[in-house]
Design a protein around this motif. Structure first.
Motif, PDB file in Angstrom:
ATOM      1  N   SER A 151      -1.386   0.606 -14.926  1.00 57.51           N
ATOM      2  CA  SER A 151      -1.438   1.070 -13.703  1.00 57.51           C
ATOM      3  C   SER A 151      -1.871  -0.050 -13.174  1.00 57.51           C
ATOM      4  N   VAL A 152      -2.205   0.300 -11.549  1.00 56.76           N
ATOM      5  CA  VAL A 152      -2.563  -0.168 -10.901  1.00 56.76           C
ATOM      6  C   VAL A 152      -3.514  -1.569 -10.909  1.00 56.76           C
ATOM      7  N   ARG A 153      -4.294  -1.395 -12.168  1.00 54.67           N
ATOM      8  CA  ARG A 153      -5.114  -2.482 -11.841  1.00 54.67           C
ATOM      9  C   ARG A 153      -3.885  -4.095 -13.156  1.00 54.67           C
ATOM     10  N   TYR A 154      -3.127  -3.080 -14.204  1.00 52.80           N
ATOM     11  CA  TYR A 154      -2.365  -3.273 -14.671  1.00 52.80           C
ATOM     12  C   TYR A 154      -1.175  -4.358 -14.074  1.00 52.80           C
ATOM     13  N   ARG A 155      -0.823  -4.029 -13.331  1.00 54.16           N
ATOM     14  CA  ARG A 155       0.458  -4.385 -11.931  1.00 54.16           C
ATOM     15  C   ARG A 155       0.077  -5.575 -11.102  1.00 54.16           C
ATOM     16  N   ARG A 156      -1.209  -4.744 -11.101  1.00 58.77           N
ATOM     17  CA  ARG A 156      -2.095  -6.161 -10.162  1.00 58.77           C
ATOM     18  C   ARG A 156      -2.056  -7.616 -11.197  1.00 58.77           C
ATOM     19  N   ARG A 157      -2.729  -7.101 -12.149  1.00 56.09           N
ATOM     20  CA  ARG A 157      -2.964  -8.291 -12.809  1.00 56.09           C
ATOM     21  C   ARG A 157      -1.613  -9.270 -13.414  1.00 56.09           C
ATOM     22  N   ILE A 158      -0.527  -8.548 -14.079  1.00 57.17           N
ATOM     23  CA  ILE A 158       0.907  -8.916 -14.366  1.00 57.17           C
ATOM     24  C   ILE A 158       1.025  -9.879 -13.017  1.00 57.17           C
ATOM     25  N   GLY A 159       1.416  -9.186 -11.508  1.00 58.35           N
ATOM     26  CA  GLY A 159       1.720  -9.542 -10.287  1.00 58.35           C
ATOM     27  C   GLY A 159       1.141 -10.900  -9.986  1.00 58.35           C
ATOM     28  N   ALA A 160      -0.469 -11.294 -10.732  1.00 58.38           N
ATOM     29  CA  ALA A 160      -0.938 -12.447 -10.215  1.00 58.38           C
ATOM     30  C   ALA A 160      -0.523 -13.721 -11.362  1.00 58.38           C
ATOM     31  N   VAL A 161       0.107 -12.958 -12.516  1.00 60.68           N
ATOM     32  CA  VAL A 161      -0.014 -14.208 -13.154  1.00 60.68           C
ATOM     33  C   VAL A 161       1.707 -14.722 -13.274  1.00 60.68           C
ATOM     34  N   MET A 162       2.475 -13.247 -12.623  1.00 61.37           N
ATOM     35  CA  MET A 162       3.941 -13.747 -12.109  1.00 61.37           C
ATOM     36  C   MET A 162       3.953 -14.959 -10.801  1.00 61.37           C
ATOM     37  N   MET A 163       3.118 -15.093 -10.086  1.00 63.64           N
ATOM     38  CA  MET A 163       2.549 -15.857  -9.256  1.00 63.64           C
ATOM     39  C   MET A 163       2.403 -17.236  -9.307  1.00 63.64           C
ATOM     40  N   SER A 164       1.370 -16.936 -10.580  1.00 65.97           N
ATOM     41  CA  SER A 164       0.711 -18.224 -10.675  1.00 65.97           C
ATOM     42  C   SER A 164       1.835 -18.937 -10.841  1.00 65.97           C
ATOM     43  N   ARG A 165       2.787 -18.482 -11.851  1.00 64.45           N
ATOM     44  CA  ARG A 165       3.554 -19.171 -12.836  1.00 64.45           C
ATOM     45  C   ARG A 165       4.585 -19.822 -12.069  1.00 64.45           C
ATOM     46  N   THR A 168      -4.252 -14.784  -7.522  1.00 69.81           N
ATOM     47  CA  THR A 168      -5.436 -13.130  -7.732  1.00 69.81           C
ATOM     48  C   THR A 168      -5.456 -13.476  -6.214  1.00 69.81           C
ATOM     49  N   ALA A 169      -5.474 -14.425  -5.239  1.00 72.46           N
ATOM     50  CA  ALA A 169      -5.738 -13.685  -4.384  1.00 72.46           C
ATOM     51  C   ALA A 169      -4.068 -13.372  -3.789  1.00 72.46           C
ATOM     52  N   VAL A 170      -3.101 -13.480  -3.168  1.00 74.28           N
ATOM     53  CA  VAL A 170      -2.131 -12.926  -3.177  1.00 74.28           C
ATOM     54  C   VAL A 170      -2.116 -11.600  -4.178  1.00 74.28           C
ATOM     55  N   THR A 171      -2.346 -10.822  -4.535  1.00 73.96           N
ATOM     56  CA  THR A 171      -2.042  -9.721  -5.699  1.00 73.96           C
ATOM     57  C   THR A 171      -3.713  -8.835  -4.833  1.00 73.96           C
ATOM     58  N   ASP A 172      -4.070  -9.760  -4.532  1.00 74.71           N
ATOM     59  CA  ASP A 172      -5.491  -9.159  -4.560  1.00 74.71           C
ATOM     60  C   ASP A 172      -5.076  -8.768  -3.226  1.00 74.71           C
ATOM     61  N   ALA A 173      -4.700  -8.951  -1.325  1.00 75.82           N
ATOM     62  CA  ALA A 173      -4.755  -8.829  -0.619  1.00 75.82           C
ATOM     63  C   ALA A 173      -3.817  -7.747  -0.471  1.00 75.82           C
ATOM     64  N   LEU A 174      -2.664  -7.249  -1.786  1.00 69.97           N
ATOM     65  CA  LEU A 174      -1.585  -5.987  -1.957  1.00 69.97           C
ATOM     66  C   LEU A 174      -2.916  -4.265  -1.814  1.00 69.97           C
ATOM     67  N   ASP A 175      -2.449  -3.542  -0.742  1.00 67.00           N
ATOM     68  CA  ASP A 175      -3.124  -2.137  -0.905  1.00 67.00           C
ATOM     69  C   ASP A 175      -1.998  -1.618  -1.370  1.00 67.00           C
ATOM     70  N   GLY A 176      -1.269  -1.761  -1.483  1.00 71.67           N
ATOM     71  CA  GLY A 176       0.308  -0.031  -1.841  1.00 71.67           C
ATOM     72  C   GLY A 176       0.333  -0.656  -2.913  1.00 71.67           C
ATOM     73  N   ILE A 177      -0.663  -1.322  -4.009  1.00 75.60           N
ATOM     74  CA  ILE A 177       0.209  -1.754  -5.584  1.00 75.60           C
ATOM     75  C   ILE A 177      -0.345   0.203  -5.709  1.00 75.60           C
ATOM     76  N   ARG A 178       0.999   0.630  -6.887  1.00 74.58           N
ATOM     77  CA  ARG A 178       0.973   1.893  -7.112  1.00 74.58           C
ATOM     78  C   ARG A 178       0.712   2.012  -8.598  1.00 74.58           C
ATOM     79  N   GLY A 179       0.183   3.015  -9.695  1.00 76.64           N
ATOM     80  CA  GLY A 179       0.247   2.856 -11.560  1.00 76.64           C
ATOM     81  C   GLY A 179       1.545   4.625 -11.388  1.00 76.64           C
ATOM     82  N   ASP A 180       1.763   3.349 -12.996  1.00 73.82           N
ATOM     83  CA  ASP A 180       2.809   4.843 -12.785  1.00 73.82           C
ATOM     84  C   ASP A 180       2.716   5.010 -14.446  1.00 73.82           C
ATOM     85  N   LEU A 181       3.721   5.277 -15.771  1.00 77.46           N
ATOM     86  CA  LEU A 181       3.922   5.509 -16.578  1.00 77.46           C
ATOM     87  C   LEU A 181       4.007   4.140 -17.041  1.00 77.46           C
ATOM     88  N   HIS A 182       4.590   3.144 -16.488  1.00 82.21           N
ATOM     89  CA  HIS A 182       4.040   2.295 -16.946  1.00 82.21           C
ATOM     90  C   HIS A 182       3.694   0.923 -16.418  1.00 82.21           C
TER      91      HIS A 182
END
Length: 293
Positions: free
Chosen positions: A267-281, A251-265
């Motif tokens: 939202s920003v919130r969704y990508r941030r959450r998925i990124g945090a989970v991938m980072m944790s794993r 969570t800390a790693v993805t929260d520190a990113l300010d350039g996350i972008r949303g698209d048709l795949h």
């Protein structure tokens, strides 16, 4: 669709390729495996008057471990499938080997090149992120000579790097880790072979007391370019690995990113959450490997 018309050049040496780049300027583009460039041309998302095919220049291909065993040099035109199969890469650079497996499909890896992918600088690409995570150094040649560029200074945005129009990426040099080390790559994509919606790469080295001696964190699919979790790396270094909560770190790693972008795949919130989970794993898997090294 068909690509716009262009003149095709096939130099036989690096010197010839560099000379062509210098002569033709911004109207020319190096072509290696073509797995990224050709689709962009076909979709008319970019156009060049000249394509300079460097994919079959022998001196630009190959994987070699230096005499001291401290650095692996990967030629720019080395096929991704060659990187994947290389015994040197699997033993000396396990993170790169594991990242390469996730690139597209077998047919793409058979044609695509490591240097071409790094130079293409796709923010969702595994090769540029692996190079960034491992503190690789880029070798680039121009009529002015050869220069080396740390990957931390190489990427400037989506499909954008510090390479000058007359510079050719000729090789990537990656340092070899030693000691109690573990590595992991985790990514989430809707289908196998698709670009990742979000992904993470982690390398961890532990000291004899199970404290983090060194760690590297790379993220892809989350911003304008491949990202590094420099802040998280600094905070984790020197800490007992048992005291680091993988979920909190992710969570800390993805929260520190300010350039996350949303698209048709997603939202920003969704990508941030998925990124945090991938980072944790990825962190958990790398630590587990290091503890049993």
């Amino acid at each position: 669709m068909k690509p716009p018309p262009f003149t095709y050049h096939r130099p036989e040496t690096t010197e010839e390729a560099v000379a062509l780049l210098a002569e033709l300027g911004e109207e020319a583009k190096p072509l290696a495996g073509g797995q990224s460039l050709i689709p962009l041309l076909a979709l008319r998302l970019t156009a060049f008057d000249h394509l300079i095919d460097v994919g079959r220049i022998p001196e630009l291909a190959g994987v070699a471990l230096d005499v001291g065993g401290e650095t692996v040099r990967v030629g720019a035109a080395t096929r991704q499938a060659t990187v994947q199969r290389s015994h040197v890469v699997r033993t000396a650079l396990p993170l790169l080997a594991r990242a390469t497996v996730h690139i597209g499909h077998r047919q793409i890896r058979n044609r695509g090149t490591f240097g071409g992918a790094v130079a293409h600088a796709d923010p969702a690409g595994e090769s540029p992120t692996a190079a960034l995570t491992l503190d690789a150094v880029i070798e680039a040649r121009s009529p002015r000579g050869t220069r080396t560029i740390p990957t931390a200074d190489f990427f400037t945005g989506t499909w954008s790097t510090v390479l000058e129009p007359d510079e050719l990426l000729t090789a990537v040099e990656l340092p070899v880790w030693s000691g109690r080390s573990g590595f992991a790559v985790r990514e989430f994509a809707r289908r196998s072979g698709d670009f990742a919606i979000a992904g993470a790469m982690v390398g961890v080295e532990l000291d004899p007391d199970d404290r983090v001696r060194r760690c590297r964190i790379g993220l892809f699919g989350l911003g304008r370019q491949p990202e590094r979790g420099f802040g998280a790396e600094e905070s984790a270094t020197g800490t007992a690995v048992a005291d680091i909560d993988p979920d909190e770190l992710g969570t800390a790693v993805t929260d520190a990113l300010d350039g996350i972008r949303g698209d048709l795949h997603g939202s920003v919130r969704y990508r941030r959450r998925i990124g945090a989970v991938m980072m944790s794993r990825a962190w958990s898997a790398a630590v587990e490997e290091a503890l049993h090294d």
